[in-house]
Design an enzyme around this catalytic site. Sequence first.
Site, PDB file in Angstrom:
ATOM      1  N   PHE A 232       4.765  -3.101   2.305  1.00  0.00           N
ATOM      2  CA  PHE A 232       5.649  -4.239   2.019  1.00  0.00           C
ATOM      3  C   PHE A 232       4.949  -5.592   2.146  1.00  0.00           C
ATOM      4  O   PHE A 232       5.428  -6.596   1.636  1.00  0.00           O
ATOM      5  CB  PHE A 232       6.870  -4.221   2.974  1.00  0.00           C
TER       6      PHE A 232
ATOM      7  N   ARG B 107      10.809  -1.843  -0.111  1.00  0.00           N
ATOM      8  CA  ARG B 107      11.399  -3.069   0.449  1.00  0.00           C
ATOM      9  C   ARG B 107      11.106  -4.281  -0.437  1.00  0.00           C
ATOM     10  O   ARG B 107      11.782  -5.287  -0.341  1.00  0.00           O
ATOM     11  CB  ARG B 107      10.849  -3.292   1.854  1.00  0.00           C
TER      12      ARG B 107
ATOM     13  N   CYS C 292      -2.532  -7.278   7.529  1.00  0.00           N
ATOM     14  CA  CYS C 292      -3.339  -6.241   8.179  1.00  0.00           C
ATOM     15  C   CYS C 292      -4.605  -6.833   8.778  1.00  0.00           C
ATOM     16  O   CYS C 292      -5.251  -6.206   9.600  1.00  0.00           O
ATOM     17  CB  CYS C 292      -3.701  -5.150   7.192  1.00  0.00           C
TER      18      CYS C 292
HETATM   19  P1  NAD Z   1       4.602   1.996   5.794  1.00  0.00           P
HETATM   20  O1  NAD Z   1       3.595   2.997   6.196  1.00  0.00           O
HETATM   21  O2  NAD Z   1       5.921   2.005   6.447  1.00  0.00           O
HETATM   22  O3  NAD Z   1       4.897   2.147   4.218  1.00  0.00           O
HETATM   23  C1  NAD Z   1       3.838   2.203   3.278  1.00  0.00           C
HETATM   24  C2  NAD Z   1       4.264   3.098   2.124  1.00  0.00           C
HETATM   25  O4  NAD Z   1       4.388   4.447   2.594  1.00  0.00           O
HETATM   26  C3  NAD Z   1       5.613   2.708   1.529  1.00  0.00           C
HETATM   27  O5  NAD Z   1       5.523   2.780   0.130  1.00  0.00           O
HETATM   28  C4  NAD Z   1       6.575   3.720   2.115  1.00  0.00           C
HETATM   29  O6  NAD Z   1       7.625   4.032   1.231  1.00  0.00           O
HETATM   30  C5  NAD Z   1       5.710   4.932   2.366  1.00  0.00           C
HETATM   31  N1  NAD Z   1       6.112   5.661   3.590  1.00  0.00           N
HETATM   32  C6  NAD Z   1       6.566   5.121   4.748  1.00  0.00           C
HETATM   33  N2  NAD Z   1       6.772   6.080   5.668  1.00  0.00           N
HETATM   34  C7  NAD Z   1       6.434   7.250   5.092  1.00  0.00           C
HETATM   35  C8  NAD Z   1       6.410   8.600   5.532  1.00  0.00           C
HETATM   36  N3  NAD Z   1       6.778   8.928   6.767  1.00  0.00           N
HETATM   37  N4  NAD Z   1       5.994   9.543   4.673  1.00  0.00           N
HETATM   38  C9  NAD Z   1       5.607   9.220   3.435  1.00  0.00           C
HETATM   39  N5  NAD Z   1       5.613   7.949   2.950  1.00  0.00           N
HETATM   40  C10 NAD Z   1       6.018   6.980   3.755  1.00  0.00           C
HETATM   41  O7  NAD Z   1       3.892   0.561   5.906  1.00  0.00           O
HETATM   42  P2  NAD Z   1       4.579  -0.858   5.734  1.00  0.00           P
HETATM   43  O8  NAD Z   1       5.475  -1.109   6.897  1.00  0.00           O
HETATM   44  O9  NAD Z   1       5.145  -0.999   4.376  1.00  0.00           O
HETATM   45  O10 NAD Z   1       3.300  -1.817   5.825  1.00  0.00           O
HETATM   46  C11 NAD Z   1       2.783  -2.300   7.043  1.00  0.00           C
HETATM   47  C12 NAD Z   1       1.619  -1.469   7.504  1.00  0.00           C
HETATM   48  O11 NAD Z   1       0.612  -1.442   6.498  1.00  0.00           O
HETATM   49  C13 NAD Z   1       0.942  -2.034   8.739  1.00  0.00           C
HETATM   50  O12 NAD Z   1       0.635  -0.980   9.602  1.00  0.00           O
HETATM   51  C14 NAD Z   1      -0.321  -2.683   8.184  1.00  0.00           C
HETATM   52  O13 NAD Z   1      -1.391  -2.764   9.103  1.00  0.00           O
HETATM   53  C15 NAD Z   1      -0.643  -1.759   7.070  1.00  0.00           C
HETATM   54  N6  NAD Z   1      -1.496  -2.401   6.083  1.00  0.00           N
HETATM   55  C16 NAD Z   1      -2.817  -2.088   6.119  1.00  0.00           C
HETATM   56  C17 NAD Z   1      -3.672  -2.701   5.240  1.00  0.00           C
HETATM   57  C18 NAD Z   1      -5.137  -2.401   5.284  1.00  0.00           C
HETATM   58  O14 NAD Z   1      -5.823  -2.763   4.360  1.00  0.00           O
HETATM   59  N7  NAD Z   1      -5.638  -1.738   6.326  1.00  0.00           N
HETATM   60  C19 NAD Z   1      -3.189  -3.628   4.308  1.00  0.00           C
HETATM   61  C20 NAD Z   1      -1.823  -3.908   4.295  1.00  0.00           C
HETATM   62  C21 NAD Z   1      -0.976  -3.285   5.203  1.00  0.00           C
END
Ligand code: NAD
Length: 548
Positions: free
Chosen positions: A195, A223, A327
């Site tokens: 998101f 979201r 991130c």
């Molecule tokens: P999230 O893991 O909740 O969601 C990411 C994606 O995975 C979404 O499309 C969601 O629908 C899907 N998803 C969520 N839970 C799932 C599950 N249990 N099984 C399968 N799919 C699932 O992440 P978020 O809250 O959208 O984003 C924030 C997170 O992303 C933070 O931890 C941040 O550090 C990380 N992030 C990392 C980077 C990087 O480059 N390392 C960059 C951006 C964000």
Amino acid sequence: MISRSIRLRVNKQLLQRSKVELKNFKSTISLTSTTTDYPTNHYDAKEPYLTPTFINNKFIKSDSQTWFDIHDPATNKVISKVPQSTSEELEEAIASAQSAFEEWKDYSIIKRQSIAFRFVELLKANQKRIAAIIVSEQGKTFPDAMGDVLRGLQVAEAACNIPNDMMAQSLEVARDMETKMVREPLGVVGSICPFNFPAMVPLWSLPLVLVTGNTAVIKPSERVPGAAMILAELCEQAGVPPGVVNMVHGKHDTVNKIIEDPRIKAITFVGGDKAGKYIYEKGTKLGKRVQANLGAKNHLIVLPDADKNQFINAVSGASFGAAGQRCMAISVLVTVGKETAAWVEDVAKDAAALKVGSGFDSTSDLGPLINPESLTKAKEIIEDSVKQGAKIILDGRNFKHDDAKFHKGNFLGPTILTNVKPGVRAYDEEIFAPVLSVVNVDTFDEAISLVNANKYGNGVSLFTTSGPAAQKFAKNIACGQVGVNVPIPVPLPMFSFTGNKGSFLGDLNFYGKAGITFLTQPKTITSLWKTTPFDDVLKPSTSMPTHD
Ligand code: NAD
């Protein structure tokens, strides 16, 4: 021998036959914004807008019975809805991508490059429109949302260099014998997005997926899907053929289909640890390539010889910008020695002056958190950390906006905790909020050991005026993206995004040379075109060739 024209005609007929018919869908939806007409403020949606699904270059109204509300995080009003794509829609999207691949992979590299150039121009023309939808759905400030688009746009610009990046290698390995190594696309690539960067993260892979000759099935975050839908429209306008880019929606069912469908050859994932580990483990077990960027805990170490003002300005922006939902946000400040520990008071003064508010208000420095659950979680972590010995020197928990319109928003003011150490919740967990934890250590070596012992390895930064200290730091720090007097050291896309340790699963990182290698596979072709006649036709050799 069949002539070239007959061969081409036959191929065209085959392709037409294999094109996927969208027979399951009844109606289309158009986007609510245009290049020049987009929201510039928060709005009350009497009837929330239904996010379309994008298949075969058409915006489809989903047949789903399950729709998720999308809230404006500054007001918590429902502004739109996104469907859980039905199994028929997911099937249609993947089939479209698979069918389009056969044609798209044979487009000349120059043709794909010219489409990429047009895509870049369209992104520039629509930058404000995309930023506006990001402010509405995600909450970040408008200038920050412009940066979200810009960092993705830069990947698209770098993708225009594809003829150089895909250049084959060849060598005459024996007389008249040549070996050539080319890189070929994989097929359908699935992308699952978080998101916090609604435009940048889809653009970390989409432009490279396109120019390398792959096709895409993208699942934006449920979201914040609005920005990705505009990207889909721009792909179509840039000349991307039907089926090459498809966007589907939803939660676990959609993710599971992307993981399990054998037509999807590779998966790019960015998001939290739980989903990332699940997708990586399941995907690789099924023989797929997976690159997964996960969570982070980024430290900034300050040495007593640092330029104090430069450090204070840098730490505030890097910790509290985007409400800490980056991130690469700095979430841990490591002060080395007593003198720098005293600078934290100045950091707090600076942070207290930041303005929390609506992303559409040009005076705001940071907006709200994505949802009430994130706000509650951040508050709980702060509370528990205080019970574990941390001290609050700046408390953003009671922030209340002057304007009643925003009283239900998910706002948290900048918060600073001192006396934090490993074992305290604020240190051990990713909070993803404007909360800075301060750890004080006596020596530079202790600071390096602290960072190296942390499970994450996304980013780290050192503030110093000492060249030797910087050199020692760069060589000894176990983290993938290292900054010296730079608080958020994300490299531009001629390099790759190189998070490591627990922040990355896979072998090849996003974008840059590694990104192109991830999206392509090598093929070697060895040919012999003799320039001298065969004089030993009746003497076949059974030994290995000698290459003379
Ligand atoms: P999230 O893991 O909740 O969601 C990411 C994606 O995975 C979404 O499309 C969601 O629908 C899907 N998803 C969520 N839970 C799932 C599950 N249990 N099984 C399968 N799919 C699932 O992440 P978020 O809250 O959208 O984003 C924030 C997170 O992303 C933070 O931890 C941040 O550090 C990380 N992030 C990392 C980077 C990087 O480059 N390392 C960059 C951006 C964000």
